[in-house]
Design a protein around this motif. Structure first.
Motif, short mmCIF file in Angstrom:
data_model
loop_
_atom_site.label_atom_id
_atom_site.label_comp_id
_atom_site.label_asym_id
_atom_site.label_seq_id
_atom_site.Cartn_x
_atom_site.Cartn_y
_atom_site.Cartn_z
N ALA A 96 0.82 -1.22 0.00
CA ALA A 96 0.00 0.00 0.00
C ALA A 96 0.85 1.26 0.00
CB ALA A 96 -0.94 -0.01 1.21
N ALA A 97 2.01 1.20 0.65
CA ALA A 97 2.86 2.40 0.71
C ALA A 97 3.35 2.82 -0.68
CB ALA A 97 4.05 2.13 1.63
N ASP A 98 3.32 1.91 -1.64
CA ASP A 98 3.76 2.24 -3.00
C ASP A 98 2.69 2.99 -3.80
OD1 ASP A 98 6.08 0.85 -2.41
OD2 ASP A 98 5.34 -1.03 -3.26
N PHE A 99 1.48 3.09 -3.24
CA PHE A 99 0.36 3.71 -3.97
C PHE A 99 -0.16 4.89 -3.14
CE2 PHE A 99 0.73 -0.66 -5.27
CZ PHE A 99 0.74 -0.55 -6.65
N ALA A 100 0.27 6.07 -3.57
CA ALA A 100 0.02 7.28 -2.78
C ALA A 100 -1.45 7.58 -2.59
CB ALA A 100 0.71 8.47 -3.44
N ARG A 154 -4.14 9.24 -10.88
CA ARG A 154 -3.80 8.80 -9.53
C ARG A 154 -2.88 7.58 -9.57
NH1 ARG A 154 -7.96 10.53 -5.61
NH2 ARG A 154 -9.50 11.83 -6.68
N ARG A 155 -2.41 7.26 -8.38
CA ARG A 155 -1.61 6.04 -8.20
C ARG A 155 -2.34 5.20 -7.16
NH1 ARG A 155 3.31 4.30 -9.61
NH2 ARG A 155 4.40 2.83 -8.24
N VAL A 156 -3.10 4.22 -7.66
CA VAL A 156 -4.04 3.47 -6.83
C VAL A 156 -3.81 1.98 -7.02
CG1 VAL A 156 -6.49 2.88 -6.59
CG2 VAL A 156 -5.82 5.26 -6.77
N LEU A 157 -4.01 1.22 -5.95
CA LEU A 157 -4.09 -0.24 -6.05
C LEU A 157 -5.57 -0.60 -6.04
CD1 LEU A 157 -1.95 -2.87 -4.20
CD2 LEU A 157 -4.38 -3.22 -4.54
N PRO A 174 -7.53 0.53 -15.39
CA PRO A 174 -7.04 1.91 -15.56
C PRO A 174 -6.09 2.03 -16.74
CG PRO A 174 -6.84 1.17 -13.27
CD PRO A 174 -7.17 -0.04 -14.08
N ASP A 175 -6.17 3.16 -17.43
CA ASP A 175 -5.30 3.41 -18.59
C ASP A 175 -4.01 4.08 -18.15
OD1 ASP A 175 -7.24 2.38 -20.31
OD2 ASP A 175 -8.25 4.31 -20.46
#
Length: 705
Positions: A96-100, A154-157, A174-175
């Protein structure tokens, strides 16, 4: 989950999660947050390491020199009960820390195995991303396009659970390479690009025995008889969900040996390990808990609390609460982070519960149980709405007669309950409408009506609009099926209003015209025929008039003044037939505004004078004065300042009876402007000063065009 497609990080309810590990998450509706602590899952360390390695590897498209524009997809494939969701959660917690921008969750299959419509999932994901409201009535293509655009920034998991079809992933993919999709499925996802699979089987022997020991409550029970513990693990197929059930059964019987569990599991005729463990637990229940258990198959969206269980099984709330607590310890339920006292039914148990229900309950009893649950939910929704009403109101008085356990102590408590149970209540409404033969149509309409009032009381118009749109569509389904013309017209009008509010004017016109047809009984209208049908009760003149006015308003919004005036005129004729002077006065005003905008000043004056006359007969001094002021404005546009002054003075005289200081100030300012245009600057200055004094003395402001 279905309607609550987005869950905060750390949501419980996954069949393979180890007991006792709670991870806090954010409340529904807010920005998803990463859990404070990591997920600890025994026996899946190798799979976790593999997934981390897959994440860091270059994809096939990248190696070929053609990087994919889509997100990477990590697939966790395994049978229900293998702990696949728990593994996905553990991976999400570690990365999760990799996805702001956090972790989003969506469950893509409803209880019973029906795929969740992509439109609903996309809407829930957009709502979680916020803060802009999701447009009401947007279709699937609009929503998925908006979702991909939002995720592209965004940067999402994105964790997609219970995927049944590759298209479900493709529609939401996501694209961007900055996002990552983790998909949980029973098998491969052919056609989805850049997929890295991780296939799950049962746990290793040592991990399976450790899980059994942890659930059994006393480690020495397995250490003193390791062979029996291994036999139990083998009978459970080393599946985490089955081991949790067997361990819970042992924990409830501290004096029994593990060998007894192994014996009973070995004697089970079931061939499926999860079914074997479930049968061990279900077969040990007494009559009331056994009935509560099979009724869990009817829990909307797989969410249950004491009230739901009580109404479904027809037992006291206190009894249901104790049974649910026991089920939690047995592994038949999981805690839900949605609200205290709310539980989730593990999805891997859903087919077994449905089979149990079909075996022991008749179709009539199943419908009766649903009806009891819906009735209880309606009462709670009414109490939820009543707590927002003033003391002494009718709603408060009616709520005072409800049982204490149904009422709410405060507005905040009621809103929290509504938000937590929203997915389950919406699912209950859909299930009631879908009930075969329309046997629950009456309750479905009452439930939807109560839910709409609760939304109005606790949510803003923008917040409530998307779900109100779906509720009105459900009412429309019921009305069409049952041949209820009035309800059909009302639902179409409400849908048309929501479409018009979001700028979908063509769709709104279609809704309004269909509402008009329903209100007229499907026949053409004429004055004599309309009066005859109204007396016979076969048409709804109020709905017909509202539809006519709404069509006119929509054309006005579209800039088509000619059609707007035509439909306003038809609506006015309806109101005049019904002798509804207030509505007729309003329509005269709307016609006056349209004609003014088109420069047809004589016709505009005629309409505003008619509006003023109607308001005078009704005794509404404020509306009478405003209509006169509008007529004065028409004279002003037409270049007749003397007439403007005359009508402004007349409006001021009428406004004296309205006791509306803001209105008087606005009229004084308009009169001042008119006087200055006639050259009487001194008189204009006097009126302007009087208006200023009036506003200052009452701390008011006005905006006069």
């Amino acid at each position: 989950m279905t309607d609550q497609a987005v869950q905060p990080a750390g949501a419980d309810g996954t069949p393979g999660r180890l007991p006792g590990g709670s991870t806090p998450g954010s409340p529904p509706g807010g920005t998803p947050q990463v859990p404070c602590g990591g997920w600890h899952i025994a026996g899946r360390e190798a799979e976790l390491a593999q997934m981390r390695a897959d994440l860091e590897k270059a994809g096939l498209h990248t190696l070929s020199g053609r990087p994919s524009p889509h997100s990477r997809v990590l697939l966790i494939a395994g049978r229900p009960g293998s702990g696949r969701t728990a593994l996905a959660e553990a991976f999400a917690a570690q990365t999760a820390a990799d996805f702001a921008d956090g972790v989003l969750r969506a469950r893509l299959t409803e209880p019973g195995g029906t795929p969740v419509p992509t439109e609903r999932t996309a809407r829930e994901l957009l709502a979680a991303l916020g803060p802009d409201p999701v447009p009401a009535g947007a279709d699937e293509d609009e929503l998925t396009e908006a979702l991909r655009a939002e995720l592209g920034r965004r940067r999402v998991l994105l964790l997609l659970d219970d995927v049944t079809l590759p298209e479900q992933v493709l529609d939401l993919l996501p694209d961007t390479r900055d996002c990552l999709v983790v998909a949980v499925s029973a098998g491969p996802l052919r056609g989805v690009p850049d997929v890295r699979p991780c296939t799950l089987g049962g746990l290793g022997r040592d991990a399976a025995v450790s899980l059994l020991a942890a659930r059994a409550g006393a480690p020495h029970r397995t250490t003193v008889d390791p062979r029996s513990a291994e036999l139990v693990a083998e009978a459970c197929g080393h599946l985490p969900a089955a081991l949790v059930l067997a361990g819970g059964w042992l924990a409830a019987r501290p004096k029994l040996s593990v060998a007894e569990a192994a014996k009973q599991l070995g004697e089970s005729p079931a061939t499926d390990p999860l079914e074997r463990a479930f049968g061990l637990v279900a077969g040990s229940l007494t009559r009331t808990p056994a009935r509560v258990l099979r009724m869990l198959a009817l829990a909307p969206d797989g969410l249950v609390d004491a009230h739901t269980a009580s109404s479904l099984a027809n037992c006291p709330v206190a009894t249901a609460r104790q049974i649910l607590d026991d089920f939690l310890r047995l592994g038949l339920l999981r805690n839900s982070t949605l609200a205290s006292g709310c539980y989730a039914v593990p999805r891997c148990l859903d087919p077994l519960l449905r089979a149990l229900l079909a075996e022991h309950e008749s179709a009539e009893e199943t419908v009766l149980a649903r009806a009891r649950m819906l009735e209880r939910t309606v009462r709670r929704l009414r109490a939820c709405h009543a707590v927002t009403e003033p003391e002494g109101s009718e709603a408060r008085k009616r709520a005072a007669f409800l049982p204490r356990t149904v009422r709410f102590a405060s507005r905040r408590e009621a809103r929290d309950w509504l938000e937590a149970r929203r997915p389950a209540i919406l699912a209950a409404a859909r299930l009631a409408v879908a009930e075969g033969g329309g046997r629950l149509d009456g309750l479905a309409r009452r439930l939807i009506s109560a839910l709409a009032r609760a939304f109005d009381a606790h949510r803003s118009q923008e917040e409530a609009a998307p779900e109100l749109y779906r509720l009105h569509e459900l009412v429309l389904d019921v009305a069409v099926r049952a041949g209820l013309r009035r309800e059909r017209a009302a639902a179409l009008l409400n849908l048309g209003d929501l479409d018009a509010r979001t700028g979908r004017h063509r769709r709104a016109l279609t809704r309004y015209r269909a509402a008009l047809e329903a209100a007229r009984g499907g026949e053409e209208s004429g004055t004599a025929a309309a009066s005859s049908r109204a007396r016979a009760g076969s048409w709804d003149p109020a709905a017909a008039a509202r539809a006519l006015e709404s069509i006119g308003s929509t054309y006005e919004d579209m800039g088509d003044a000619e059609r707007a005036a035509d439909w306003y005129g038809r609506a006015l004729a309806h109101h005049q037939i019904r002798d509804d002077r207030a509505a007729a006065a309003r329509l005269h005003g709307r016609l006056g505004a349209v004609h003014t905008g088109q420069g047809r000043y004589d016709e505009a004056l005629r309409q505003w004078r008619a509006a003023a006359a109607n308001f005078r007969r009704l005794g509404d001094a404020g509306a009478h004065a405003r209509a006169l002021a509008e007529a004065a404005g028409v004279h002003e546009r037409a270049g007749r300042p003397q007439e403007t002054v005359r009508l402004c003075r007349q409006a001021l005289e009428v406004a004296g009876d309205a006791e509306d200081e803001r209105l008087r100030a606005a009229l004084l300012l308009r009169l001042a402007d008119a006087c200055e245009r006639t050259g009487d600057v001194r008189e204009g200055s006097r009126h302007r000063q009087t208006a200023s004094d009036l506003l200052n003395s009452h701390n008011l402001t006005v905006d006069v065009e």
